[in-house]
Design a protein around this motif. Structure first.
Motif, PDB file in Angstrom:
ATOM      1  N   ALA A 199       0.846  -1.192   0.000  1.00 30.89           N
ATOM      2  CA  ALA A 199       0.000   0.000   0.000  1.00 30.89           C
ATOM      3  C   ALA A 199       0.884   1.245   0.000  1.00 30.89           C
ATOM      4  O   ALA A 199       2.012   1.216   0.482  1.00 30.89           O
ATOM      5  CB  ALA A 199      -0.904   0.007   1.227  1.00 30.89           C
ATOM      6  N   THR A 200       0.375   2.295  -0.583  1.00 32.25           N
ATOM      7  CA  THR A 200       1.080   3.574  -0.599  1.00 32.25           C
ATOM      8  C   THR A 200       0.042   4.693  -0.645  1.00 32.25           C
ATOM      9  O   THR A 200      -1.155   4.440  -0.821  1.00 32.25           O
ATOM     10  CB  THR A 200       2.030   3.654  -1.823  1.00 32.25           C
ATOM     11  OG1 THR A 200       2.809   4.845  -1.710  1.00 32.25           O
ATOM     12  CG2 THR A 200       1.267   3.637  -3.126  1.00 32.25           C
ATOM     13  N   LEU A 201       0.472   5.907  -0.484  1.00 30.96           N
ATOM     14  CA  LEU A 201      -0.437   7.043  -0.586  1.00 30.96           C
ATOM     15  C   LEU A 201      -0.885   7.222  -2.035  1.00 30.96           C
ATOM     16  O   LEU A 201      -0.105   6.997  -2.964  1.00 30.96           O
ATOM     17  CB  LEU A 201       0.252   8.320  -0.100  1.00 30.96           C
ATOM     18  CG  LEU A 201       0.642   8.349   1.381  1.00 30.96           C
ATOM     19  CD1 LEU A 201       1.473   9.592   1.683  1.00 30.96           C
ATOM     20  CD2 LEU A 201      -0.593   8.302   2.258  1.00 30.96           C
ATOM     21  N   LYS A 202      -2.107   7.643  -2.225  1.00 36.38           N
ATOM     22  CA  LYS A 202      -2.641   7.815  -3.579  1.00 36.38           C
ATOM     23  C   LYS A 202      -1.808   8.774  -4.416  1.00 36.38           C
ATOM     24  O   LYS A 202      -1.601   8.564  -5.595  1.00 36.38           O
ATOM     25  CB  LYS A 202      -4.093   8.307  -3.528  1.00 36.38           C
ATOM     26  CG  LYS A 202      -5.069   7.260  -3.091  1.00 36.38           C
ATOM     27  CD  LYS A 202      -6.486   7.830  -3.091  1.00 36.38           C
ATOM     28  CE  LYS A 202      -7.479   6.802  -2.613  1.00 36.38           C
ATOM     29  NZ  LYS A 202      -8.852   7.328  -2.628  1.00 36.38           N
ATOM     30  N   ASP A 203      -1.309   9.832  -3.792  1.00 31.85           N
ATOM     31  CA  ASP A 203      -0.569  10.835  -4.563  1.00 31.85           C
ATOM     32  C   ASP A 203       0.951  10.610  -4.539  1.00 31.85           C
ATOM     33  O   ASP A 203       1.729  11.511  -4.852  1.00 31.85           O
ATOM     34  CB  ASP A 203      -0.903  12.245  -4.073  1.00 31.85           C
ATOM     35  CG  ASP A 203      -0.537  12.473  -2.615  1.00 31.85           C
ATOM     36  OD1 ASP A 203      -0.046  11.521  -1.958  1.00 31.85           O
ATOM     37  OD2 ASP A 203      -0.725  13.599  -2.136  1.00 31.85           O
ATOM     38  N   SER A 204       1.419   9.397  -4.220  1.00 30.03           N
ATOM     39  CA  SER A 204       2.846   9.121  -4.121  1.00 30.03           C
ATOM     40  C   SER A 204       3.519   8.987  -5.491  1.00 30.03           C
ATOM     41  O   SER A 204       4.735   9.074  -5.594  1.00 30.03           O
ATOM     42  CB  SER A 204       3.096   7.840  -3.339  1.00 30.03           C
ATOM     43  OG  SER A 204       2.660   6.722  -4.094  1.00 30.03           O
ATOM     44  N   GLY A 205       2.742   8.716  -6.530  1.00 26.80           N
ATOM     45  CA  GLY A 205       3.312   8.498  -7.839  1.00 26.80           C
ATOM     46  C   GLY A 205       3.712   7.036  -8.067  1.00 26.80           C
ATOM     47  O   GLY A 205       4.158   6.663  -9.145  1.00 26.80           O
ATOM     48  N   ILE A 206       3.576   6.213  -7.049  1.00 29.88           N
ATOM     49  CA  ILE A 206       3.902   4.791  -7.196  1.00 29.88           C
ATOM     50  C   ILE A 206       2.655   4.078  -7.697  1.00 29.88           C
ATOM     51  O   ILE A 206       1.591   4.131  -7.081  1.00 29.88           O
ATOM     52  CB  ILE A 206       4.343   4.182  -5.846  1.00 29.88           C
ATOM     53  CG1 ILE A 206       5.595   4.902  -5.333  1.00 29.88           C
ATOM     54  CG2 ILE A 206       4.573   2.674  -5.972  1.00 29.88           C
ATOM     55  CD1 ILE A 206       6.001   4.525  -3.923  1.00 29.88           C
TER      56      ILE A 206
END
Length: 156
Positions: A145-152
């Motif tokens: 999982a990552t932040l939506k706006d992380s670019g990943i």
């Protein structure tokens, strides 16, 4: 309910596997054989030398520790010759390393770690360990999982 059933089946498998830890030598008796019609003709139960087993887990607040402690309690409550203790460790990799050196009899690990250790691949590339898988504890599907706006957008 599925977790309880899985744990019960895993525990039963572990107890069954550990039951084979006894001596394979035939029992010998210095007492004379009882007459065939005698009430005491039944052979006494074979005594096993005590067997100490230490299971490496992970941190005391983690799943490995809790599950291993429950397994140890169940085995100790139902065995006259097995003495199972749990040892808190740094987790999967340390458990494989300690089992490989003989400092633990068993250690909990993720399946990929055991695979890599036994094949000398992955994080054990060129360093095959002398360990083997005994049982599967539970299915472990990993999620990233990552932040939506992380670019990943992918894990590749």
């Amino acid at each position: 309910m599925k977790k309880v059933l899985s744990l019960a089946l895993s525990l039963a498998l572990c107890v069954s596997a550990l039951a084979g830890c006894g001596s394979s030598a035939p029992a010998s008796s210095s007492a004379p054989a009882a007459p065939s019609g005698s009430a005491s003709a039944a052979a006494p139960a074979e005594k096993h030398a005590p067997v100490d087993i230490t299971i490496g887990t992970g941190g005391t607040a983690g799943t490995y520790y809790v599950v291993a402690a429950a397994m140890a309690q169940a085995i100790n409550d139902n065995s006259d010759f097995l003495n199972v203790t749990v040892q808190a460790t740094k987790g999967s990799v340390e458990n494989i390393n300690l089992a490989n050196t003989g400092e633990l009899e068993m250690g909990m690990s993720n399946s990929d770690g055991v695979y890599w250790a036994t094949t000398g691949t992955g994080s054990y590339a060129g360093k095959e360990q002398d360990v083997s898988a005994v049982m599967s504890l539970y299915l472990s599907c990993g999620q990233m999982a990552t932040l939506k706006d992380s670019g990943i957008n992918s894990y590749a």
